[in-house]
Design an enzyme around this catalytic site. Structure first.
Site, mmCIF file in Angstrom:
data_model
loop_
_atom_site.group_PDB
_atom_site.id
_atom_site.type_symbol
_atom_site.label_atom_id
_atom_site.label_comp_id
_atom_site.label_asym_id
_atom_site.label_seq_id
_atom_site.Cartn_x
_atom_site.Cartn_y
_atom_site.Cartn_z
ATOM 1 N N ALA A 1 9.931 7.926 11.518
ATOM 2 C CA ALA A 1 8.357 8.064 11.333
ATOM 3 C C ALA A 1 7.672 8.556 10.066
ATOM 4 O O ALA A 1 6.619 8.658 9.645
ATOM 5 C CB ALA A 1 7.182 8.232 12.488
ATOM 6 N N HIS B 1 10.542 13.019 9.787
ATOM 7 C CA HIS B 1 10.968 12.385 10.933
ATOM 8 C C HIS B 1 11.927 10.922 10.639
ATOM 9 O O HIS B 1 11.708 10.610 9.679
ATOM 10 C CB HIS B 1 9.764 11.757 11.757
ATOM 11 C CG HIS B 1 9.902 11.311 13.329
ATOM 12 N ND1 HIS B 1 10.608 10.204 13.469
ATOM 13 C CD2 HIS B 1 9.865 11.927 14.338
ATOM 14 C CE1 HIS B 1 10.577 9.816 14.613
ATOM 15 N NE2 HIS B 1 10.314 10.785 15.423
ATOM 16 N N PRO B 2 13.101 10.777 11.296
ATOM 17 C CA PRO B 2 14.044 10.010 11.038
ATOM 18 C C PRO B 2 13.459 8.504 11.032
ATOM 19 O O PRO B 2 13.940 7.700 10.203
ATOM 20 C CB PRO B 2 15.089 10.285 11.940
ATOM 21 C CG PRO B 2 14.407 10.903 13.102
ATOM 22 C CD PRO B 2 13.415 11.820 12.609
ATOM 23 N N HIS C 1 0.891 -1.146 -0.253
ATOM 24 C CA HIS C 1 -0.047 -0.099 0.009
ATOM 25 C C HIS C 1 0.966 1.457 -0.007
ATOM 26 O O HIS C 1 1.861 1.467 0.722
ATOM 27 C CB HIS C 1 -0.931 0.084 1.228
ATOM 28 C CG HIS C 1 -1.981 0.803 1.022
ATOM 29 N ND1 HIS C 1 -1.800 2.220 1.130
ATOM 30 C CD2 HIS C 1 -3.304 0.660 0.849
ATOM 31 C CE1 HIS C 1 -3.346 2.811 0.908
ATOM 32 N NE2 HIS C 1 -4.117 1.990 0.528
#
Length: 301
Positions: A171, A168-169, A82
């Site tokens: 997320a 974000h590293p 997805h």
């Protein structure tokens, strides 16, 4: 009067039961937030959660679940069928009771600010909460997925709406918005040729000139020996599920392929199913008021 919203957050995790359970926990244990459905898909590697509740407890539960997702999901190693740009990929809000769509859009924007403050995940707004007209469509915001966005986020055209121009590293980023009810509807085909599913998805989706209010991608379900036309029907009144199903069936037969089954993923409005039952059963003069459970709910307020 008490306000109610629906929220269907999508997380980029569908394979580790312990992580799925941990993410779902705040939705089960936050007073005023009600978990209606929690569904993981290994091929998609995605978790779709359906919530209903008052705005404040729903937001509180979302923040708690997002912090758990950040600890356990690393987008640098994530893979699945997805499209996605983040561990907490998308958070859509839908007004249910005593709330207008503009109010829901304002809620989405204020929550986006809070979400960034508490998680440090940059936020993009879409649909009715979009701050830019070119970002109304989710597929535009997710263009190229995480891998492309982490390279392009420094480009002003792809800067987040909230947060610094970097991901974000672990997320990535999150897309937050307000929209009508969306029906996640999959049609599984009896072939292993994913090119068939991709051709049908291209034919049916609105962006390619197909059915309005329909989005679609083609995926392989390798463990089942099938392929899937994975669809989002964003307005089931204007293009009901039976019409979507018959479109896919007609196109599939061009390749000598049959529909094996359909799937409704997550929660669905009763009207979306009733219109298809009326069509396939050829019920004359059908009135939803004939359904006992719906009349009981109406009586109960």
């Amino acid at each position: 009067m008490k306000q109610l919203i629906e929220c269907v957050p999508n997380f980029s995790e569908g394979r580790r039961p312990e992580v799925i359970g941990a993410i779902a926990e705040p939705f089960k244990n936050t007073p005023g937030c009600y978990l209606f459905d929690c569904r993981a898909d290994e091929d998609h590697n995605r978790l779709v959660v359906s919530l209903v509740g008052s705005p404040e407890p729903v937001q509180t539960a979302l923040i708690a679940a997002a912090k758990i997702a950040v600890r356990h999901i690393d987008m640098e190693t994530h893979a699945g069928g997805h499209p996605r740009i983040g561990a907490v990929d998308v958070i859509p809000f839908t007004p249910l009771r005593n709330m207008t769509m503009p109010e829901c859009a304002d809620l989405a924007r204020s929550f986006g600010e809070r979400f960034y403050r508490e998680t440090e995940i940059p936020v993009y707004f879409y649909e009715e909460a979009a701050l830019r007209p070119d970002r109304r469509r989710l597929e535009v915001v997710r263009r190229g997925q995480y891998e492309a966005l982490k390279k392009e986020v420094a480009d002003p055209a792809r800067h987040p709406d909230v947060g610094e121009p970097r991901l974000h590293p672990r997320a990535g980023a999150t897309v937050i918005g307000a929209r009508k009810f969306l029906v996640a509807f999959n049609v599984n085909l009896g072939t292993t040729d994913v090119a068939v599913a991709k051709r049908i998805a291209e034919a049916i989706r609105a962006s390619s000139g197909g059915l309005c209010h329909v989005k679609g991608i083609g995926l392989a379900l390798k463990d089942r020996g099938l392929v899937q036309v994975s669809l989002n029907v964003t307005d089931h009144e204007k293009n009901p599920l039976y019409r979507v199903t018959e479109f896919v069936r007609t196109e599939a037969r061009r390749w000598g392929v049959e529909v094996v089954e359909t799937e409704v993923y997550g929660m669905v409005p009763a009207a979306a199913l009733m219109s298809s039952a009326e069509y396939y059963m050829r019920i004359a003069g059908f009135d939803p008021a004939q359904i006992i459970e719906l009349r009981l709910l109406e009586m109960m307020g």
